[in-house]
Design an enzyme around this catalytic site. Structure first.
Site, PDB file in Angstrom:
ATOM      1  CG  ASP A 170     -13.250 136.968  55.183  1.00  0.00           C
ATOM      2  OD1 ASP A 170     -13.079 137.933  54.428  1.00  0.00           O
ATOM      3  OD2 ASP A 170     -13.086 135.893  54.503  1.00  0.00           O
ATOM      4  CB  SER A 171     -10.962 142.891  55.508  1.00  0.00           C
ATOM      5  OG  SER A 171     -12.601 143.076  55.272  1.00  0.00           O
ATOM      6  CG  ASP A 212     -15.799 137.872  52.172  1.00  0.00           C
ATOM      7  OD1 ASP A 212     -15.940 137.075  51.053  1.00  0.00           O
ATOM      8  OD2 ASP A 212     -15.293 138.480  52.114  1.00  0.00           O
ATOM      9  CE  LYS A 269     -14.891 138.847  48.877  1.00  0.00           C
ATOM     10  NZ  LYS A 269     -13.536 138.050  49.161  1.00  0.00           N
ATOM     11  CD  GLU A 322     -10.792 133.824  50.520  1.00  0.00           C
ATOM     12  OE1 GLU A 322     -10.560 133.544  50.882  1.00  0.00           O
ATOM     13  OE2 GLU A 322     -11.242 135.167  51.420  1.00  0.00           O
ATOM     14  CD  GLU A 379      -6.417 139.814  48.893  1.00  0.00           C
ATOM     15  OE1 GLU A 379      -7.442 139.524  49.123  1.00  0.00           O
ATOM     16  OE2 GLU A 379      -5.941 139.834  49.521  1.00  0.00           O
TER      17      GLU A 379
END
Ligand code: KIV
Length: 278
Positions: free
Chosen positions: A47-48, A86, A116, A118, A185
């Site tokens: 999502d960056s 993501d 993925k 978070e 991270e």
């Protein structure tokens, strides 16, 4: 490097063999193809992309449809790498049912091999349900950018005993739930080392030191193509930003000077035909 497809099983095998796993982000067909041909093990459609591709201030505006759009392109470019999509903000926060549906879209519509998401204990019910639906999940702990407003900025996580213990406990919980790897991270190197030693599944570090079982970087950061932010953990392997600007300046100058296009870039027809058109 063998041409054999890199799978979730390869993640576990690499850790068992002591082979470091290499990951980068990708958001488009041609970059994915280049990175895949270079031998990268896995590509994350992160999502960056909200920041480095779409120019947002953070990752929070990215939608499931954005990730699907970019992931489709990446999956057309990569032949060997495992593609991880993501799960963006709010795509796995509202209900278990919605989370499974959104994760399923990443596989069914975007051709991703895994997703993925978070967080640890807070999202464990969603993680379990997605895995139960036969979708491999990668965890993400430490600095979790979707929580930037709760964290009060992009800061190293896990420096206090309580924070470090929570990250370790979350890592063990995610492993127990069945995730195949965990991104760590922006955590201290010593904490990442303990977690990597305690887990059977691999850790993938970004700003987490050299003891992780693999590394990931944002491709635009490592090639010097994104200048809005430069975290301490980024190593720039080349300065493509400068190369692109220089090429563009040359193109502008040559176009104005009419040295581009040159004869080798130009098509012609018989002069007799042209005469008839005047
Ligand atoms: O979105 C992303 O690129 C990521 C990596 C930084 C791990 O989550």
């Amino acid at each position: 490097m063998s041409n054999k497809k890199f799978t979730t099983a390869s993640f576990l095998q690499s850790k068992a063999n002591g082979d470091k796993i290499t990951m980068l982000t990708a958001y488009d067909y041609s970059t994915a193809k280049l990175l895949d041909e270079a031998g990268i093990d896995s590509l994350l459609v992160g999502d960056s992309l909200g920041m480095v591709m779409l120019g947002y201030d953070n990752t929070l505006q990215v939608t499931v449809d954005d990730i699907i759009h970019h992931c489709k392109a990446v999956s057309r470019g990569a032949k060997r790498a495992l593609i991880v999509a993501d799960m963006p903000f709010l795509s796995y926060h509202i209900s278990v049912e919605e989370s499974v549906r959104n994760a399923g879209r990443m596989i069914q519509e975007a051709n991703a091999h895994a997703v993925k998401l978070e967080g640890g204990e807070e999202v464990i019910d969603k993680v379990r349900a997605i895995i139960k639906a036969q979708i491999p999940v990668m965890g993400h702990l430490g600095l979790t950018p979707q929580s930037v407003n709760m964290m009060g900025g992009y800061k190293v996580q896990g420096k206090s005993e309580a924070q470090a213990r929570k990250i370790l406990d979350d890592a063990l919980l995610l492993q127990e739930a069945g995730v195949f790897a965990i991104v760590l991270e922006c955590v201290p190197e010593q904490l990442a080392k303990i977690i990597s030693e305690k887990l059977e599944i691999p850790t993938i570090g970004i700003g987490a030191g050299k003891y992780c079982d693999g590394q990931i970087l944002v491709t635009q950061d490592m090639f010097g193509m994104y200048s809005d932010m430069k975290p301490k953990f980024v190593k720039q392997y080349s300065q493509l930003g400068g190369v692109i600007k220089q090429g563009c300046e040359q193109y502008i100058n040559e176009t104005k000077a009419m040295t581009f296009p040159a004869p080798e870039h130009t098509f012609t027809i018989d002069e007799e035909i042209i005469k008839k058109l005047y």
